[in-house]
Design a protein around this motif. Structure first.
Motif, short mmCIF file in Angstrom:
data_model
loop_
_atom_site.label_atom_id
_atom_site.label_comp_id
_atom_site.label_asym_id
_atom_site.label_seq_id
_atom_site.Cartn_x
_atom_site.Cartn_y
_atom_site.Cartn_z
N LEU A 1 53.94 10.60 36.65
CA LEU A 1 55.11 11.23 36.02
C LEU A 1 55.29 10.75 34.58
O LEU A 1 55.59 11.54 33.68
N ILE A 2 55.08 9.46 34.35
CA ILE A 2 55.16 8.91 32.98
C ILE A 2 54.10 9.57 32.09
O ILE A 2 54.38 9.95 30.95
N VAL A 3 52.89 9.72 32.63
CA VAL A 3 51.81 10.40 31.88
C VAL A 3 52.20 11.83 31.56
O VAL A 3 52.00 12.32 30.44
N ALA A 4 52.79 12.54 32.53
CA ALA A 4 53.20 13.93 32.33
C ALA A 4 54.24 14.04 31.21
O ALA A 4 54.15 14.92 30.35
N VAL A 5 55.22 13.14 31.23
CA VAL A 5 56.25 13.14 30.18
C VAL A 5 55.62 12.88 28.81
O VAL A 5 55.95 13.54 27.82
N PHE A 6 54.69 11.92 28.75
CA PHE A 6 54.00 11.62 27.49
C PHE A 6 53.24 12.84 26.97
O PHE A 6 53.32 13.20 25.80
N LEU A 7 52.51 13.52 27.87
CA LEU A 7 51.68 14.65 27.46
C LEU A 7 52.52 15.84 26.99
O LEU A 7 52.09 16.61 26.14
N VAL A 8 53.72 15.98 27.55
CA VAL A 8 54.60 17.07 27.12
C VAL A 8 55.26 16.75 25.78
O VAL A 8 55.35 17.61 24.90
N LEU A 9 55.68 15.50 25.61
CA LEU A 9 56.46 15.14 24.42
C LEU A 9 55.61 14.71 23.22
O LEU A 9 56.00 14.93 22.08
N ALA A 10 54.43 14.10 23.48
CA ALA A 10 53.64 13.51 22.38
C ALA A 10 53.32 14.49 21.26
O ALA A 10 53.59 14.21 20.08
N PRO A 11 52.72 15.65 21.55
CA PRO A 11 52.38 16.56 20.44
C PRO A 11 53.62 17.09 19.71
O PRO A 11 53.56 17.38 18.52
N ILE A 12 54.74 17.22 20.42
CA ILE A 12 55.96 17.76 19.80
C ILE A 12 56.59 16.74 18.86
O ILE A 12 56.98 17.06 17.73
#
Length: 468
Positions: A402-413
């Motif tokens: 879940l932490i990885v998923a949040v990172f992948l969604v927010l990082a590029p933005i």
């Protein structure tokens, strides 16, 4: 005519070999033959790219094991859709299936088809890039061919998956052995100062993960067809461990071989990495790698169609898609209406699409919903511990993914905001708006009923029941 007069069941025809072939066969597609240059381009150095590939394998394994628990607690086909429906509610589930049938699955199929078309066209345009109209026409032909296969027979589609799996493994074995031979001959210059030039900013890491995880996409394939899997409580987790371990090892060895044969600059500038590798190592026999890569992507696309049609089918069965999509052919027992619908949308996405942007936007959308699904698993673990669990994972695993998923969604933005991500987010949110008139208030039910009856007769299909 009563639609419920004769109900059908999808058969449990997929054993452990078929299960491993569907996961590994869907994962090993055009990604490993096209994504390495994009991972390296994003992260900047050979050493860091190998770290990214290892981490992507670890994330896929953890995600697959979490999904294995979900698949045994909720033993229904449909993967994310059915899990969100049972945990987050009907609106969130509809938002997912709305995005899935219009963006995620067509984008996935289209990107694989484009990669496949590049490899088919490459031998005919030696030394230059194939024209995009040619590539897209070839991709459309492949999509149509596989749609017909999947509509014809589950057994035929499974057979293609197993056969293509053998071809993939042979192709990757050739690449790995070629790299090993050159390594033993002392070609290690590309691994000197291998972390020099690494891009350590958040956006670069996020984009590198997007491209790497694209090659691992398919780790959740089996959850889409749980109702057609023999002994899912045993075969689901077992197939996940075998398939993802196999794929991760192969990917790392293949990337080492690429970097042994090609300089980082050659790899980043290659349009078809496996073909470039083949031309440098196999010489006049380099065309073999083009054929092998094309057959590999063909199997991956077959698995994508097989699983994607099932999600659409399950959503229709739950009332979130037109009823015709919840029907199966009365003789062949395949969800042909759902497969035809998926094919049409994929062909529409193919018209404006290009490989790299499709992968990025697919990954952004996919990991947004993976995060919601994993939150559902945490909810079930905490709030419903009494549920029967033939297979369980430690609670730390869904938390980490879940932490990885949040990172992948927010990082590029956060690090490098682009207006396209806003468009994708608004499109996902529009699913909640579409839910009110079309699902809650059932607009135009009379017209849909007449259309359903006509298509049911024309396509020779009937409603299918859950196979639990």
């Amino acid at each position: 005519m009563k639609r419920d007069a004769h109900r059908l069941n999808l058969k449990r025809e997929i054993g452990i070999i078929g299960a491993v072939s569907f996961i590994a066969g869907t994962m090993i597609g055009s990604g490993i033959f096209m994504s390495p240059q994009f991972v390296l381009l994003a992260i900047g150095s050979p050493g860091a790219s190998l770290v990214i590939w290892s981490c992507c394998g670890l994330v896929a394994m953890c995600g697959g094991l979490c999904y294995a628990e979900l698949g045994t607690v909720i033993p229904e086909s449909g993967a994310e859709y059915i899990y969100m429906l049972r945990t987050a509610g009907r609106v969130v589930a509809f938002m997912f299936v709305f995005s899935f049938v219009t963006v995620m699955r067509p984008a996935s199929a289209t990107a694989i088809a484009l990669g496949l078309a590049e490899y088919i066209a490459a031998p005919f345009y030696h030394g230059c890039i194939p024209p995009q109209p040619v590539v897209k026409c070839v991709a459309a032909a492949v999509i149509l061919a596989l749609a017909i296969v999947n509509c014809m027979s589950v057994r035929l589609a499974t057979g293609i998956q197993v056969l293509s799996m053998v071809v993939k493994l042979l192709a990757l074995a050739v690449i790995i052995l070629g790299g090993v031979v050159l390594l033993f001959q002392g070609h290690t210059e590309n691994f000197e100062n291998s972390f020099e030039g690494t891009n350590a900013d958040v956006s670069s890491i996020g984009i590198a993960f997007y491209q790497g995880l694209w090659s691992y996409d398919g780790w959740n394939t089996l959850n889409c067809l749980t109702e057609e899997l023999k002994h899912p409580e045993v075969n689901l987790p077992r197939a996940v461990v075998i398939a993802i371990s196999l794929v991760t090892g192969l990917y790392l060895l293949v990337n080492v071989s690429y970097l042994t044969v090609m300089t980082p600059m050659e790899l980043m500038s290659s349009n078809a990495v496996a073909v470039t590798w083949g031309n440098k190592v196999l010489g006049s026999w380099g065309w073999i790698m083009s054929v092998a890569a094309a057959l590999s992507a063909f199997g991956s696309l077959n698995g994508t169609f097989f699983s994607g049609g099932r999600v659409c089918f399950v959503a229709a069965r739950e009332g979130h898609m037109p009823a015709i999509l919840a029907m199966a052919h009365i003789h062949r027992l395949t969800p042909s209406p759902a497969l035809i619908f998926t094919t049409i949308v994929s062909l529409l996405v193919l018209i404006p699409g290009d490989f790299q942007s499709i992968v990025n936007y697919f990954s952004f959308t996919a990991w947004f919903f993976y995060g919601i699904t994993l939150s559902g698993l945490l909810y079930l673990k905490i709030k419903k511990p009494e549920l029967h669990r033939p297979y369980k994972v430690p609670i730390i695993l869904p938390i980490l993914v879940l932490i990885v998923a949040v990172f992948l969604v927010l990082a590029p933005i956060i690090d490098n905001p682009q207006i396209e991500y806003l468009y994708v987010t608004l499109f996902i949110a529009s699913g909640a708006i579409a839910y009110v008139p079309f699902i809650h208030y059932q607009l135009c039910p009379g017209l849909l009923t007449k259309l359903t009856v006509f298509l049911q007769l024309f396509l020779e299909v009937a409603p299918a029941e859950k196979n639990l």
